[in-house]
Design a protein around this motif. Sequence first.
Motif, PDB file in Angstrom:
ATOM      1  N   GLY A 103      44.034  15.552 -26.214  1.00 13.67           N
ATOM      2  CA  GLY A 103      44.173  16.355 -24.968  1.00 13.67           C
ATOM      3  C   GLY A 103      45.255  15.749 -24.016  1.00 13.67           C
ATOM      4  O   GLY A 103      46.312  16.279 -24.047  1.00 13.67           O
ATOM      5  N   ILE A 104      44.730  14.714 -23.157  1.00 12.30           N
ATOM      6  CA  ILE A 104      45.515  14.299 -22.070  1.00 12.30           C
ATOM      7  C   ILE A 104      47.053  13.774 -22.836  1.00 12.30           C
ATOM      8  O   ILE A 104      47.917  14.169 -22.232  1.00 12.30           O
ATOM      9  CB  ILE A 104      44.876  12.930 -21.697  1.00 12.30           C
ATOM     10  CG1 ILE A 104      43.549  13.503 -20.746  1.00 12.30           C
ATOM     11  CG2 ILE A 104      45.877  12.136 -20.693  1.00 12.30           C
ATOM     12  CD1 ILE A 104      43.857  13.929 -19.205  1.00 12.30           C
ATOM     13  N   ILE A 122      62.465  25.548 -18.459  1.00 19.18           N
ATOM     14  CA  ILE A 122      61.571  26.829 -18.893  1.00 19.18           C
ATOM     15  C   ILE A 122      60.371  26.918 -18.313  1.00 19.18           C
ATOM     16  O   ILE A 122      59.387  26.126 -18.508  1.00 19.18           O
ATOM     17  CB  ILE A 122      61.239  26.741 -20.591  1.00 19.18           C
ATOM     18  CG1 ILE A 122      62.557  26.554 -21.394  1.00 19.18           C
ATOM     19  CG2 ILE A 122      60.602  27.933 -21.145  1.00 19.18           C
ATOM     20  CD1 ILE A 122      62.441  26.241 -22.831  1.00 19.18           C
ATOM     21  N   PRO A 123      60.363  27.682 -17.169  1.00 21.96           N
ATOM     22  CA  PRO A 123      59.391  27.630 -16.173  1.00 21.96           C
ATOM     23  C   PRO A 123      57.836  27.767 -16.784  1.00 21.96           C
ATOM     24  O   PRO A 123      57.089  27.056 -16.511  1.00 21.96           O
ATOM     25  CB  PRO A 123      59.519  28.416 -15.083  1.00 21.96           C
ATOM     26  CG  PRO A 123      61.091  28.675 -15.348  1.00 21.96           C
ATOM     27  CD  PRO A 123      61.395  28.413 -16.580  1.00 21.96           C
ATOM     28  N   TYR A 124      57.789  28.640 -17.967  1.00 20.78           N
ATOM     29  CA  TYR A 124      56.447  29.013 -18.696  1.00 20.78           C
ATOM     30  C   TYR A 124      55.822  27.699 -19.152  1.00 20.78           C
ATOM     31  O   TYR A 124      55.001  27.414 -18.959  1.00 20.78           O
ATOM     32  CB  TYR A 124      56.654  30.256 -19.690  1.00 20.78           C
ATOM     33  CG  TYR A 124      55.435  30.475 -20.518  1.00 20.78           C
ATOM     34  CD1 TYR A 124      54.442  31.357 -19.728  1.00 20.78           C
ATOM     35  CD2 TYR A 124      55.213  29.753 -21.407  1.00 20.78           C
ATOM     36  CE1 TYR A 124      53.266  31.330 -20.100  1.00 20.78           C
ATOM     37  CE2 TYR A 124      53.912  29.844 -22.129  1.00 20.78           C
ATOM     38  CZ  TYR A 124      53.163  30.773 -21.687  1.00 20.78           C
ATOM     39  OH  TYR A 124      51.796  30.807 -22.373  1.00 20.78           O
ATOM     40  N   ALA A 125      57.075  27.051 -19.977  1.00 18.50           N
ATOM     41  CA  ALA A 125      56.402  25.747 -20.723  1.00 18.50           C
ATOM     42  C   ALA A 125      56.139  24.707 -19.613  1.00 18.50           C
ATOM     43  O   ALA A 125      54.945  24.005 -20.024  1.00 18.50           O
ATOM     44  CB  ALA A 125      57.677  25.453 -21.452  1.00 18.50           C
ATOM     45  N   ILE A 126      56.953  24.670 -18.685  1.00 20.01           N
ATOM     46  CA  ILE A 126      56.338  23.415 -17.599  1.00 20.01           C
ATOM     47  C   ILE A 126      55.039  23.707 -17.036  1.00 20.01           C
ATOM     48  O   ILE A 126      54.075  22.710 -16.972  1.00 20.01           O
ATOM     49  CB  ILE A 126      57.595  23.421 -16.710  1.00 20.01           C
ATOM     50  CG1 ILE A 126      59.042  22.973 -17.213  1.00 20.01           C
ATOM     51  CG2 ILE A 126      57.293  22.331 -15.410  1.00 20.01           C
ATOM     52  CD1 ILE A 126      60.206  23.227 -16.329  1.00 20.01           C
ATOM     53  N   GLU A 127      55.079  24.972 -16.691  1.00 23.14           N
ATOM     54  CA  GLU A 127      53.590  25.300 -15.857  1.00 23.14           C
ATOM     55  C   GLU A 127      52.349  25.220 -16.969  1.00 23.14           C
ATOM     56  O   GLU A 127      51.338  24.658 -16.577  1.00 23.14           O
ATOM     57  CB  GLU A 127      53.751  26.687 -15.409  1.00 23.14           C
ATOM     58  CG  GLU A 127      54.605  26.717 -13.910  1.00 23.14           C
ATOM     59  CD  GLU A 127      55.076  27.959 -13.633  1.00 23.14           C
ATOM     60  OE1 GLU A 127      54.410  29.256 -13.809  1.00 23.14           O
ATOM     61  OE2 GLU A 127      56.139  28.221 -13.068  1.00 23.14           O
ATOM     62  N   ARG A 128      52.771  25.707 -18.247  1.00 23.97           N
ATOM     63  CA  ARG A 128      51.723  25.697 -19.108  1.00 23.97           C
ATOM     64  C   ARG A 128      51.186  24.054 -19.174  1.00 23.97           C
ATOM     65  O   ARG A 128      49.763  24.178 -19.223  1.00 23.97           O
ATOM     66  CB  ARG A 128      52.297  26.301 -20.288  1.00 23.97           C
ATOM     67  CG  ARG A 128      51.535  25.761 -21.774  1.00 23.97           C
ATOM     68  CD  ARG A 128      50.598  26.695 -22.451  1.00 23.97           C
ATOM     69  NE  ARG A 128      49.847  26.285 -23.445  1.00 23.97           N
ATOM     70  CZ  ARG A 128      48.347  25.992 -23.462  1.00 23.97           C
ATOM     71  NH1 ARG A 128      47.721  26.455 -22.402  1.00 23.97           N
ATOM     72  NH2 ARG A 128      47.830  25.424 -24.594  1.00 23.97           N
ATOM     73  N   GLU A 132      47.628  22.710 -17.829  1.00 19.23           N
ATOM     74  CA  GLU A 132      46.771  22.151 -18.824  1.00 19.23           C
ATOM     75  C   GLU A 132      46.349  20.700 -18.554  1.00 19.23           C
ATOM     76  O   GLU A 132      45.241  20.334 -18.492  1.00 19.23           O
ATOM     77  CB  GLU A 132      47.082  22.362 -20.184  1.00 19.23           C
ATOM     78  CG  GLU A 132      46.073  21.842 -21.274  1.00 19.23           C
ATOM     79  CD  GLU A 132      44.639  22.748 -21.293  1.00 19.23           C
ATOM     80  OE1 GLU A 132      44.475  23.453 -20.554  1.00 19.23           O
ATOM     81  OE2 GLU A 132      43.868  22.331 -22.246  1.00 19.23           O
ATOM     82  N   SER A 133      47.163  19.855 -18.269  1.00 15.43           N
ATOM     83  CA  SER A 133      47.090  18.488 -18.009  1.00 15.43           C
ATOM     84  C   SER A 133      46.235  18.548 -16.781  1.00 15.43           C
ATOM     85  O   SER A 133      45.168  17.717 -16.455  1.00 15.43           O
ATOM     86  CB  SER A 133      48.276  17.885 -17.709  1.00 15.43           C
ATOM     87  OG  SER A 133      49.325  17.905 -18.480  1.00 15.43           O
ATOM     88  N   ARG A 134      46.391  19.292 -15.616  1.00 13.59           N
ATOM     89  CA  ARG A 134      45.649  19.306 -14.306  1.00 13.59           C
ATOM     90  C   ARG A 134      43.811  19.719 -14.894  1.00 13.59           C
ATOM     91  O   ARG A 134      43.186  18.956 -13.904  1.00 13.59           O
ATOM     92  CB  ARG A 134      46.114  20.291 -13.289  1.00 13.59           C
ATOM     93  CG  ARG A 134      45.329  20.487 -12.222  1.00 13.59           C
ATOM     94  CD  ARG A 134      45.282  19.394 -11.192  1.00 13.59           C
ATOM     95  NE  ARG A 134      43.941  19.440 -10.045  1.00 13.59           N
ATOM     96  CZ  ARG A 134      44.149  18.898  -9.210  1.00 13.59           C
ATOM     97  NH1 ARG A 134      45.043  18.062  -8.827  1.00 13.59           N
ATOM     98  NH2 ARG A 134      42.810  19.335  -8.341  1.00 13.59           N
ATOM     99  N   TRP A 171      55.122  11.271 -13.102  1.00 13.37           N
ATOM    100  CA  TRP A 171      56.364  11.439 -13.810  1.00 13.37           C
ATOM    101  C   TRP A 171      56.147  12.671 -14.584  1.00 13.37           C
ATOM    102  O   TRP A 171      57.017  13.463 -14.909  1.00 13.37           O
ATOM    103  CB  TRP A 171      56.560  10.266 -14.743  1.00 13.37           C
ATOM    104  CG  TRP A 171      57.189  10.384 -15.887  1.00 13.37           C
ATOM    105  CD1 TRP A 171      57.498  10.727 -17.080  1.00 13.37           C
ATOM    106  CD2 TRP A 171      58.873  10.289 -15.403  1.00 13.37           C
ATOM    107  NE1 TRP A 171      58.796  10.540 -17.728  1.00 13.37           N
ATOM    108  CE2 TRP A 171      59.659  10.211 -16.761  1.00 13.37           C
ATOM    109  CE3 TRP A 171      59.536   9.894 -14.465  1.00 13.37           C
ATOM    110  CZ2 TRP A 171      61.046  10.323 -16.747  1.00 13.37           C
ATOM    111  CZ3 TRP A 171      61.199   9.959 -14.410  1.00 13.37           C
ATOM    112  CH2 TRP A 171      61.656  10.263 -15.581  1.00 13.37           C
ATOM    113  N   SER A 172      54.771  13.098 -14.899  1.00  9.82           N
ATOM    114  CA  SER A 172      54.639  14.490 -15.535  1.00  9.82           C
ATOM    115  C   SER A 172      54.622  15.700 -14.472  1.00  9.82           C
ATOM    116  O   SER A 172      54.313  16.782 -14.923  1.00  9.82           O
ATOM    117  CB  SER A 172      53.175  14.428 -16.274  1.00  9.82           C
ATOM    118  OG  SER A 172      52.989  13.209 -17.045  1.00  9.82           O
ATOM    119  N   GLY A 173      54.522  15.259 -13.331  1.00 12.97           N
ATOM    120  CA  GLY A 173      54.545  16.366 -12.335  1.00 12.97           C
ATOM    121  C   GLY A 173      53.214  16.853 -11.922  1.00 12.97           C
ATOM    122  O   GLY A 173      53.225  18.180 -11.736  1.00 12.97           O
ATOM    123  N   VAL A 174      52.107  16.178 -12.223  1.00 11.05           N
ATOM    124  CA  VAL A 174      50.745  16.552 -12.174  1.00 11.05           C
ATOM    125  C   VAL A 174      50.095  16.026 -11.110  1.00 11.05           C
ATOM    126  O   VAL A 174      50.040  14.597 -11.118  1.00 11.05           O
ATOM    127  CB  VAL A 174      50.044  16.441 -13.560  1.00 11.05           C
ATOM    128  CG1 VAL A 174      48.682  17.209 -13.316  1.00 11.05           C
ATOM    129  CG2 VAL A 174      50.802  17.185 -14.829  1.00 11.05           C
TER     130      VAL A 174
END
Length: 222
Positions: A103-104, A122-128, A132-134, A171-174
């Motif tokens: 997962g993580i 690609i905003p969809y991929a970044i947000e997805r 999910e990480s959050r 670094w992952s922006g989470v």
Amino acid sequence: MIELFTAATPNGFKVSIALEELSLSYTVRPISLGKLEQKEEWFLKINPNGRVPAIIDHGNGDFAVFESGAILIYLAEKTGKLLPTETRARSRVLQWLMFQMGGIGPMMGQANVFFRYAPEKIPYAIERYQRESRRLFEVLEGQLANHPYIANDEYSIADIALHSWVAGHEWSGVSIDGLPGLKRWLDLVGARPAVQKGRAVPPPLSPEERAKSVESAKKMLA
Ligand SMILES: N[C@@H](CCC(=O)N[C@@H](CS)C(=O)NCC(=O)O)C(=O)O
């Protein structure tokens, strides 16, 4: 004597931290990901998946182990530490270790790729992947709000695996805002001398080297 093939990455840190925690003597063979050393013929004989980390245990018939989770279990079993033997306690550690491996790690890894390295935003991929990480961080919070460590109230290889990734959340922006248990645990585990030593293996790149390595990662992933 254990030979560690690694780079300054979350999966690599897991193994150097474990070797430090377990006071095992080891030598480090840094692998240049930018130069694609991990794909060279000699290294594929050690890890057919062509990724870091990997180890060779020269004290056990030159036995090679790849996959960071498998390496952690191997080292814990070799020393009888950081992985309980009682069935349920052992299972709890392995559950959280698998949660990291399945997962993580993959979700934060993909968040890094799309947020930091992809040639196209690609905003969809970044947000997805960030979302999910959050979500997975919130699962960790559920446990860490009431327990000092992730499994069995005792420090284990599951903490090592998870910390190595979650410590890189910026670094992952989470964000970890609103997750006080996770923040407490990040500080607690991050303060361990072995964690600090392990995270410095191989020695950190200079800002110029780091910029170069980000550029090579971008090229590799383009
Ligand atoms: N599941 C593997 C993942 C290993 C992995 O993805 N390693 C990255 C560094 S964190 C790597 O070697 N990347 C270079 C590449 O993909 O060629 C493990 O846990 O050991």
